[in-house]
Design a protein around this motif. Structure first.
Motif, PDB file in Angstrom:
ATOM      1  N   TYR A 126      34.852  38.970  36.629  1.00 29.60           N
ATOM      2  CA  TYR A 126      35.578  39.816  37.563  1.00 29.60           C
ATOM      3  C   TYR A 126      35.101  41.266  37.521  1.00 29.60           C
ATOM      4  O   TYR A 126      34.964  41.916  38.560  1.00 29.60           O
ATOM      5  N   ALA A 136      43.944  34.016  35.723  1.00 31.75           N
ATOM      6  CA  ALA A 136      42.561  33.549  35.729  1.00 31.75           C
ATOM      7  C   ALA A 136      42.454  32.278  34.883  1.00 31.75           C
ATOM      8  O   ALA A 136      43.441  31.775  34.339  1.00 31.75           O
ATOM      9  N   PHE A 175      44.903  41.819  39.691  1.00 33.65           N
ATOM     10  CA  PHE A 175      44.585  40.413  39.938  1.00 33.65           C
ATOM     11  C   PHE A 175      45.658  39.835  40.853  1.00 33.65           C
ATOM     12  O   PHE A 175      46.842  39.853  40.517  1.00 33.65           O
ATOM     13  N   TRP A 183      40.184  39.788  42.264  1.00 36.31           N
ATOM     14  CA  TRP A 183      40.323  41.005  41.468  1.00 36.31           C
ATOM     15  C   TRP A 183      40.024  42.233  42.314  1.00 36.31           C
ATOM     16  O   TRP A 183      38.954  42.351  42.918  1.00 36.31           O
ATOM     17  N   THR A 241      37.035  43.382  45.034  1.00 37.16           N
ATOM     18  CA  THR A 241      35.857  42.522  45.048  1.00 37.16           C
ATOM     19  C   THR A 241      35.606  42.037  46.472  1.00 37.16           C
ATOM     20  O   THR A 241      36.528  41.552  47.136  1.00 37.16           O
ATOM     21  N   GLY A 292      34.258  36.679  43.939  1.00 36.50           N
ATOM     22  CA  GLY A 292      33.799  36.612  42.554  1.00 36.50           C
ATOM     23  C   GLY A 292      33.505  35.177  42.162  1.00 36.50           C
ATOM     24  O   GLY A 292      32.792  34.457  42.861  1.00 36.50           O
TER      25      GLY A 292
END
Length: 455
Positions: A113, A324, A358, A394, A397, A425
């Motif tokens: 990330y 995650a 996140f 994240w 991104t 990602g």
């Protein structure tokens, strides 16, 4: 592949002629269903209709060859048009760095990330100048002692320390100095493991001096060993003059303390002891860990430190789930905050801001149109997204989107005609593309009157 045609219905030349005659009778060739009033226009229109009718009858009654061909000839597939939708954009996470003193933080397990950040300072605030460590010093003292007298793990008691009158006097020495202390009865004894735990958990300064003197024979010998240990571990910007941190000349930088934190977090004795919320050594009352954040916000260690006007410090480790594949692990430090509560608040706010970066991002809604199908005979349908996808994401991104389509078999409502995929990602999310509506086959009349568009 042509649009399928229902061959179960019988198509005869007479059927087409009857349709055409009906069309003439209803005057559908005239705008509004009526001929203009002008007699000459009416005469020309009648002549045109008669000629067209005669030619059509001639074709339709000439053995049925054209009709049979027209009603069975393949037609072109519907023309598909589509456009890849724009990927959603997201706002960069706001990392809430402490506003006073100095801080630094490194992250493990987040390279997918954050990029290749493991082992480096990911975020920092303030300067990287040396500041008083206060009782974080005791973490160095424990590591230096255990380097000289190793224990197998946190369950290994190690050798026994017997405390004499000189050790007992340390209680009064540090009491007068206003340092953290713990009981040390004259003539008592304790395992090395318990003595180190008493030095780290309630941050007892008298135990830090007693243990370090026991291990090296004198304080000057301990200081020499500590400086060699610091140099061997690359902590060139850390200075130690005594084992407790009561002396403000015990200093270090945020980056050195991050390196120290990583060493302590990997140590088989120090890390488990630093994670203990409290201890009750044999013969002593229970004592709580000075790190009030243990067990909250994923915090697992390591050491507090407060020293008068120099402010409050916290060297900490934390492991927390952000959604995650695996939890993130951090080592962080704050130095020089105005109070211990201030240090705790700064750490919690920082960790929460990382977690907030996140998110599960919605990508599209089921039924969103991304294309269409059209035919020369006027039948049409839409190409739509067939699910409500989202992707784990994240911060800001970039999200990319790709779309693949295939030729359908039936051109029927709900048929899958491809897929659309979003990538953020290391994560992807996909949804099917489906037909909304049904492509109907052309009518017999359209086929008979559009020979140029038949295969």
């Amino acid at each position: 592949m042509g649009v399928p045609y229902d061959m179960t219905t019988q198509h005869r030349p007479d059927d087409a002629l009857e349709d055409f005659t009906e069309l003439i009778r209803d005057e559908q060739f005239f705008p509004g269903g009526r001929a203009p009033d002008d007699p000459e226009v009416q005469r020309r229109r009648r002549r045109s209709l008669i000629v067209t009718a005669v030619l059509t009858v001639a074709v339709l009654t000439s053995g049925g060859g054209y009709t049979a061909w027209a009603v069975t000839a393949p037609v072109a597939d519907p023309v598909a048009t589509s456009q890849v939708p724009e990927a959603p954009t997201t706002t960069a996470a706001t990392i809430a760095l402490p506003q006073e003193g100095a801080s630094a933080l490194t992250v493990s397990g987040a390279d997918a990330y954050l990029g290749p950040v493991e082992g480096t300072i990911w975020v920092a605030s303030g300067t990287d100048d040396p500041r008083p460590m206060a009782s974080i010093t005791k973490l160095i003292t424990a590591l230096v002692v255990l380097d000289a007298v190793p224990l197998a793990d946190a369950a290994d008691p190690g050798p026994t320390l017997a405390f004499d009158s000189a050790d007992y006097a340390l209680y009064d020495k540090y009491y007068v100095m206003g340092a953290s202390i713990a009981e040390m009865p004259r003539g008592s004894s304790m395992s090395l493991r318990d003595a180190i735990a008493t030095m780290l958990v309630p941050s007892a300064s008298n135990y830090a001096e007693a243990v370090s003197t026991w291990a090296f024979g004198s304080q000057s010998a301990f200081v020499g060993a500590a400086r060699r240990w610091l140099a061997a571990n690359g902590l060139a910007n850390t200075t130690i003059v005594e084992p407790t941190g009561i002396d403000p000349r015990n200093t270090s930088t945020p980056s050195d303390l991050i390196a120290l934190g990583r060493l302590a977090a990997a140590h088989p004795v120090v890390a488990p002891i630093a994670a203990m919320p409290g201890i009750t050594p044999p013969g002593l009352d229970g004592m709580s860990n000075t790190n009030a954040l243990l067990g909250t916000h994923g915090i697992t260690g390591l050491k507090t430190g407060t020293l008068g006007e120099s402010g409050s410090n916290l060297l900490y480790t934390a492991t927390f789930d952000v959604g995650a594949a695996a939890p993130l692990s951090v080592v962080g430090v704050v130095l020089g905050t105005s109070s211990r509560d201030g240090a705790n608040h700064a750490v919690v706010t920082l960790l929460e801001s990382i977690s907030a970066g996140f998110t599960q991002v919605p990508l599209a809604e089921a039924g969103e149109v991304v294309g269409s199908y059209a035919t020369p005979w006027g039948s049409s349908a839409d190409m739509v997204i067939g699910a409500d996808p989202s992707v784990f994401h994240w911060s800001d991104t970039p999200i990319t989107v790709t779309m693949e389509t295939t030729e359908p078999a039936e051109w029927a409502d709900g048929e899958t005609v491809g897929s659309i995929t979003w990538t953020s990602g290391p994560h992807t999310a996909s949804a099917p593309l489906v037909i909304e509506g049904t492509i109907e086959p052309p009518t017999t009349w359209w086929r008979l009157t559009h020979p140029g568009e038949l295969g």
